[in-house]
Write a protein that holds these residues in place. Structure first.
Motif, PDB file in Angstrom:
ATOM      1  N   HIS A 186      69.394  49.492  56.980  1.00 23.92           N
ATOM      2  CA  HIS A 186      69.486  49.257  55.535  1.00 23.92           C
ATOM      3  C   HIS A 186      68.136  48.821  55.003  1.00 23.92           C
ATOM      4  CE1 HIS A 186      73.791  49.608  55.982  1.00 23.92           C
ATOM      5  NE2 HIS A 186      73.642  48.872  57.069  1.00 23.92           N
ATOM      6  N   PHE A 246      65.730  47.860  51.762  1.00 29.38           N
ATOM      7  CA  PHE A 246      65.753  47.401  50.384  1.00 29.38           C
ATOM      8  C   PHE A 246      64.344  47.334  49.838  1.00 29.38           C
ATOM      9  CE2 PHE A 246      69.337  45.436  52.584  1.00 29.38           C
ATOM     10  CZ  PHE A 246      70.388  45.886  51.805  1.00 29.38           C
ATOM     11  N   ARG A 298      77.042  40.414  49.667  1.00 29.20           N
ATOM     12  CA  ARG A 298      78.203  41.234  50.004  1.00 29.20           C
ATOM     13  C   ARG A 298      77.813  42.408  50.902  1.00 29.20           C
ATOM     14  NH1 ARG A 298      79.432  43.637  45.671  1.00 29.20           N
ATOM     15  NH2 ARG A 298      78.916  41.867  44.360  1.00 29.20           N
ATOM     16  N   TRP A 299      76.679  43.036  50.612  1.00 32.80           N
ATOM     17  CA  TRP A 299      76.237  44.184  51.416  1.00 32.80           C
ATOM     18  C   TRP A 299      75.956  43.778  52.861  1.00 32.80           C
ATOM     19  CZ3 TRP A 299      72.096  46.163  47.413  1.00 32.80           C
ATOM     20  CH2 TRP A 299      72.772  46.815  46.377  1.00 32.80           C
ATOM     21  N   GLY A 350      79.240  42.864  54.512  1.00 32.83           N
ATOM     22  CA  GLY A 350      80.037  44.070  54.731  1.00 32.83           C
ATOM     23  C   GLY A 350      79.489  44.919  55.851  1.00 32.83           C
ATOM     24  N   ASN A 351      78.192  45.119  55.841  1.00 34.63           N
ATOM     25  CA  ASN A 351      77.583  45.970  56.861  1.00 34.63           C
ATOM     26  C   ASN A 351      77.609  45.326  58.242  1.00 34.63           C
ATOM     27  OD1 ASN A 351      76.582  48.543  55.668  1.00 34.63           O
ATOM     28  ND2 ASN A 351      75.657  47.112  54.234  1.00 34.63           N
ATOM     29  N   ILE A 356      80.854  45.904  59.865  1.00 30.15           N
ATOM     30  CA  ILE A 356      80.990  47.264  60.401  1.00 30.15           C
ATOM     31  C   ILE A 356      80.205  47.380  61.707  1.00 30.15           C
ATOM     32  CG2 ILE A 356      80.449  49.696  60.015  1.00 30.15           C
ATOM     33  CD1 ILE A 356      80.772  49.121  56.995  1.00 30.15           C
TER      34      ILE A 356
HETATM   35  C1  NAG Z   1      76.006  48.366  53.185  1.00 30.65           C
HETATM   36  O1  NAG Z   1      74.755  48.305  52.531  1.00 30.65           O
HETATM   37  C2  NAG Z   1      74.544  49.286  51.532  1.00 30.65           C
HETATM   38  C3  NAG Z   1      73.152  49.105  51.033  1.00 30.65           C
HETATM   39  O2  NAG Z   1      72.232  49.451  52.028  1.00 30.65           O
HETATM   40  C4  NAG Z   1      75.586  49.153  50.455  1.00 30.65           C
HETATM   41  O3  NAG Z   1      75.403  50.167  49.481  1.00 30.65           O
HETATM   42  C5  NAG Z   1      76.971  49.241  51.063  1.00 30.65           C
HETATM   43  O4  NAG Z   1      77.918  49.010  50.064  1.00 30.65           O
HETATM   44  C6  NAG Z   1      77.124  48.213  52.165  1.00 30.65           C
HETATM   45  N1  NAG Z   1      78.404  48.386  52.823  1.00 30.65           N
HETATM   46  C7  NAG Z   1      79.344  47.454  52.807  1.00 30.65           C
HETATM   47  C8  NAG Z   1      80.594  47.777  53.553  1.00 30.65           C
HETATM   48  O5  NAG Z   1      79.215  46.394  52.252  1.00 30.65           O
END
Ligand code: NAG
Length: 315
Positions: free
Chosen positions: A115, A117, A138-139, A142-143, A146
């Motif tokens: 990812h 930025f 959140r990103w 969230g990531n 995963i």
């Molecule tokens: C993971 O990061 C990307 C930005 O790189 C974002 O757009 C995406 O929503 C994120 N995924 C989650 C599950 O949060």
């Protein structure tokens, strides 16, 4: 299932002698969780690429390889690896980060677990900083849920609005769990030109003292770089807890490039384009670059950044 696993191992060990390891490993990645989300560190490849294609950066080469090797070899790291690249424009920061991605993930920079930025692209408006803080948190959260082996790369930190980046502080420390996710396997990488002037000054001092630039050590630069980013009100790390709490594991300094390094860059670029390194062309490119400081004319103002376009110009 066990039988299958054994079969894979057998296949792997017998095929590795014939140079099929890579294909089999990638195949194995897609069938099991042995390779977490296409995380496929190739440290020999990284070391080789750094040695052959990165010029004038003994510190970056050694420090990075050591830090990354130590980190990826741990099954259960105690904290994520947090790196910060610093140096003058064109010294290879972005290039080295791309080598890192290439040798850590199956698809390199295109991996869905990488990812990147950029403040201008992702966080352009100062007045939306509160929204960006929420998004970024959140990103990352969230990531990481995963894939724990995700990498987050923040480019141009010297253009990021101060205050935004501190939202990721909870992800960088050694606490056990944040929001129910194991985030200690993640890798965070920050890139900026900040500290470049300080690095240049130390390199110049070494030159004046007739000392080898390869003898420059991290402790000659560390403090000056931290101070330069912490005290700069335009830098994303301005008065940041990330600096205050020393959450960066390693500051990676990139030294300013001299004529002989530019020459190596030109040679390397010519080779990539399948061209011969003609002496006149080499010299024309080297002479066309601006060098500083004014008196010593030692360092390339643009590093190796404009080498490719200059070659095309002189051809
Ligand atoms: C993971 O990061 C990307 C930005 O790189 C974002 O757009 C995406 O929503 C994120 N995924 C989650 C599950 O949060």
């Amino acid at each position: 299932m066990e039988l299958l696993g054994g079969l894979w191992l057998l296949l792997l060990s017998s095929a590795s002698g014939f140079g099929f390891t890579w294909d089999l490993r990638s195949l194995r990645c897609s069938f099991s969780d042995v390779c977490e989300c296409h995380f496929r560190p190739d440290l020999d490849g990284l070391g080789c690429d750094l040695a052959q294609n990165v010029f004038g950066q003994h510190l970056a080469r050694q420090l990075l390889l050591k830090a990354v090797s130590d980190f990826v070899e741990l099954e259960e790291p105690l904290k994520p690896l947090v790196l910060s690249f610093h140096g003058w424009t064109g010294t290879g920061k972005t290039y080295v980060s791309s080598l890192l991605l290439k040798h850590l993930y199956l698809d390199g920079g295109r991996s869905p677990y990488v990812h990147q930025f950029s403040p201008i692209l992702h966080f352009p408006h100062a007045e939306r900083i509160e929204q960006y803080k929420g998004d970024l948190k959140r990103w990352i959260q969230g990531n990481l849920s995963i894939c724990a082996r995700s990498i987050f790369l923040f480019d141009e930190m010297d253009k990021m609005h101060p205050g935004l980046i501190d939202v990721i502080v909870p992800f960088l420390g050694p606490s056990w769990v944040v929001y129910g996710t194991n985030y200690r396997k993640a890798l965070f990488l920050f890139i900026s030109n900040a500290g470049g002037e300080q690095i240049n000054r130390v390199t110049l001092d070494f030159w004046h003292a007739r000392k080898d630039r390869e003898d420059i050590e991290l402790q000659d630069l560390n403090l000056a770089i931290s101070k330069a980013v912490f005290d700069n009100p335009h830098h994303g790390f301005w008065k940041s807890q990330i600096i205050d709490e020393q959450l960066i594991d390693l500051i990676v300094p990139f030294l300013p490039l001299q004529r002989n390094h530019i020459k190596q860059c030109v040679r390397s670029e010519l080779k990539q384009q399948g061209l011969l390194p003609q002496a006149t062309l080499l010299q024309s490119v080297i002479d066309s670059i601006t060098y500083f400081p004014e008196e010593e004319q030692l360092f390339s103002a643009t590093g190796c950044k404009t080498v490719a376009s200059r070659i095309n110009f002189f051809l």
